[in-house]
Design a protein around this motif. Sequence first.
Motif, mmCIF file in Angstrom:
data_model
loop_
_atom_site.group_PDB
_atom_site.id
_atom_site.type_symbol
_atom_site.label_atom_id
_atom_site.label_comp_id
_atom_site.label_asym_id
_atom_site.label_seq_id
_atom_site.Cartn_x
_atom_site.Cartn_y
_atom_site.Cartn_z
ATOM 1 N N THR A 1 0.806 -1.226 0.000
ATOM 2 C CA THR A 1 0.000 0.000 0.000
ATOM 3 C C THR A 1 0.837 1.274 0.000
ATOM 4 O O THR A 1 0.290 2.370 -0.103
ATOM 5 C CB THR A 1 -0.920 0.032 1.237
ATOM 6 N N ASP A 2 2.159 1.168 0.129
ATOM 7 C CA ASP A 2 2.998 2.379 0.119
ATOM 8 C C ASP A 2 2.817 3.096 -1.216
ATOM 9 O O ASP A 2 2.563 2.461 -2.245
ATOM 10 C CB ASP A 2 4.471 1.998 0.324
ATOM 11 N N PHE A 3 2.971 4.409 -1.185
ATOM 12 C CA PHE A 3 2.731 5.167 -2.421
ATOM 13 C C PHE A 3 3.800 6.235 -2.612
ATOM 14 O O PHE A 3 4.433 6.681 -1.655
ATOM 15 C CB PHE A 3 1.327 5.796 -2.398
ATOM 16 N N ALA A 4 3.967 6.637 -3.876
ATOM 17 C CA ALA A 4 5.025 7.588 -4.219
ATOM 18 C C ALA A 4 4.650 9.002 -3.801
ATOM 19 O O ALA A 4 3.522 9.456 -4.031
ATOM 20 C CB ALA A 4 5.284 7.552 -5.718
ATOM 21 N N LEU A 5 5.603 9.682 -3.182
ATOM 22 C CA LEU A 5 5.437 11.103 -2.882
ATOM 23 C C LEU A 5 6.156 11.915 -3.963
ATOM 24 O O LEU A 5 5.710 12.984 -4.353
ATOM 25 C CB LEU A 5 6.052 11.418 -1.516
ATOM 26 N N TRP A 6 7.245 11.385 -4.410
ATOM 27 C CA TRP A 6 8.033 12.037 -5.452
ATOM 28 C C TRP A 6 8.594 10.959 -6.358
ATOM 29 O O TRP A 6 9.107 9.958 -5.868
ATOM 30 C CB TRP A 6 9.192 12.841 -4.812
ATOM 31 N N LYS A 7 8.399 11.131 -7.661
ATOM 32 C CA LYS A 7 8.921 10.142 -8.600
ATOM 33 C C LYS A 7 10.096 10.763 -9.352
ATOM 34 O O LYS A 7 10.026 11.924 -9.769
ATOM 35 C CB LYS A 7 7.852 9.755 -9.625
ATOM 36 N N PHE A 8 11.142 9.985 -9.545
ATOM 37 C CA PHE A 8 12.281 10.496 -10.315
ATOM 38 C C PHE A 8 11.978 10.404 -11.803
ATOM 39 O O PHE A 8 11.320 9.447 -12.246
ATOM 40 C CB PHE A 8 13.543 9.668 -10.019
ATOM 41 N N SER A 9 12.496 11.384 -12.543
ATOM 42 C CA SER A 9 12.389 11.272 -14.002
ATOM 43 C C SER A 9 13.210 10.057 -14.423
ATOM 44 O O SER A 9 14.292 9.836 -13.879
ATOM 45 C CB SER A 9 12.976 12.510 -14.679
ATOM 46 N N PRO A 10 12.725 9.263 -15.383
ATOM 47 C CA PRO A 10 13.518 8.104 -15.799
ATOM 48 C C PRO A 10 14.877 8.573 -16.329
ATOM 49 O O PRO A 10 14.944 9.605 -17.016
ATOM 50 C CB PRO A 10 12.686 7.494 -16.926
ATOM 51 N N PRO A 11 15.938 7.859 -16.036
ATOM 52 C CA PRO A 11 17.282 8.335 -16.393
ATOM 53 C C PRO A 11 17.481 8.503 -17.896
ATOM 54 O O PRO A 11 18.193 9.377 -18.335
ATOM 55 C CB PRO A 11 18.204 7.249 -15.830
#
Length: 466
Positions: free
Chosen positions: A190-200
């Motif tokens: 159930t954990d969720f993203a707060l900040w996603k990195f741009s794909p490299p």
Amino acid sequence: MNTLFLYNTLSRSKEEFKPIKPGEVGLYTCGPTVYNYAHIGNLRTYIFEDILRRVLVYNGYRVKHVMNITDVGHLTGDRDMGEDKMEKGAQREGKTAWDIAEYYTRAFRQDIAHLNIIEPDIWVKATDTIDEQIALVKTLEEKGYTYQTGDGIYFDTSKFKNYTKLSHQNLEALQEGARVEKNPEKRNATDFALWKFSPPDTKRQMEWDSPWGVGFPGWHLECSAMSMKFLNDQLDIHCGGTDHIDVHHTNEIAQSEAATGKAFFNFWMHGAFLIISGGKKMAKSEENFLTLENALLKQGFSPLAYRFAAFLTHYRKPMEFSDEGIEAARNGLLHLQNQVRQIATAAVDESDVTANTEFKNKFLQAVNDDLNMPRAMAVVQEMLKSTIADSEKYATVLDYDRVLGLNLDQLDKAQPLPQEVQELLEARKKAREAKDFATSDRLRDEIEALGYMVQDAKEGMKVIKK
Ligand code: AMP
Ligand code: ZN
């Protein structure tokens, strides 16, 4: 003040509504993801929220209404998997994500104007609150709720007590079920993203610097950041469709309450889905959806017929959309408009008459019973068919229209009687006064030939468009 009862998803019961600040209500409604047109299912939810807002005002509250525009961060899969809907929309249409957002935001505002939905007091774009969203992630990091994986910063839901207080789901079953769509680096399903990195390896159109690296905010974050920014100490009511209960609103609550240590909104209200007859769910991601344009305008239906149709099913029950249903709603609306036109003629010289107290109370009781619009519409008919004077009926129906929002005060202005009909009507009035019934009948035929019906009532002559 009459008591207002609203169904609160948190307690799964109708509760007496009391705002935090006397006389004022902070209202937050989750807005559109602007990568495509809104479909009429989305619009059903906005009609429900509009009724809520109008009922609050009808009860004498001042309302501060905030709505977000999701122009970044909403991924195609639940639980932070898949592509960004905006970037995907941009590819589909060969435009920039920014252009897509602007185009569909404008289209959305047009749709709600067509439906006579009152605009929020404050519109906020997700991309205009990136700083606030980053600040919220920092707070959560300082308080020990976050961890980093290869693709972003995540919220650790096991650290938040009562994660399922809104959804009332069984957490263990949920963890098991959610494991299917895997991100092996997540500590809990159930954990969720707060900040996603741009794909490299790819340059995103929408990305920002942050203390953790270039990327973009997780979808749930914007609603928390915005409601805290604009409603701060008035977190009264938060709304959306029922699909938001299990993930989006659950995660908003977890991250907001973890950050502030305080309750995040007292009332959570959710509108049930619109389904196409046959039970099929309508979703923006499935390309089968009906827009206001193709389901109504192009078929010659007024958008207000759809608004009227939405009143006939309680907002917590699924509503079925069908051609017959919308046709019946159109006829219902035309009938109501004709009823109001008739009494409007009688009420012209009596503009100081006020709404009938008994019928106003009946209507108020219906809408205050968790926005029971089907019952409220029955009260409208009961009032119109009652024996109170036409001028009082007219004043009462215009008072109801503050909630209904069907522009019932504009019917006469919108369709004035043609000069020719007016003159014939005057002549017929004189003929009747002179008891010249042969002339009166001839004039009636002439009026009817022009497409109008004449009725002789106690209070005088009434003319209705056929
Ligand atoms: P979205 O633009 O997808 O973020 O959705 C906008 C609003 O419409 C949200 O409040 C959703 O919960 C709601 N919604 C989505 N699909 C439907 C549907 N078929 N019927 C009613 N509301 C819906
Ligand atoms: Zn939201």
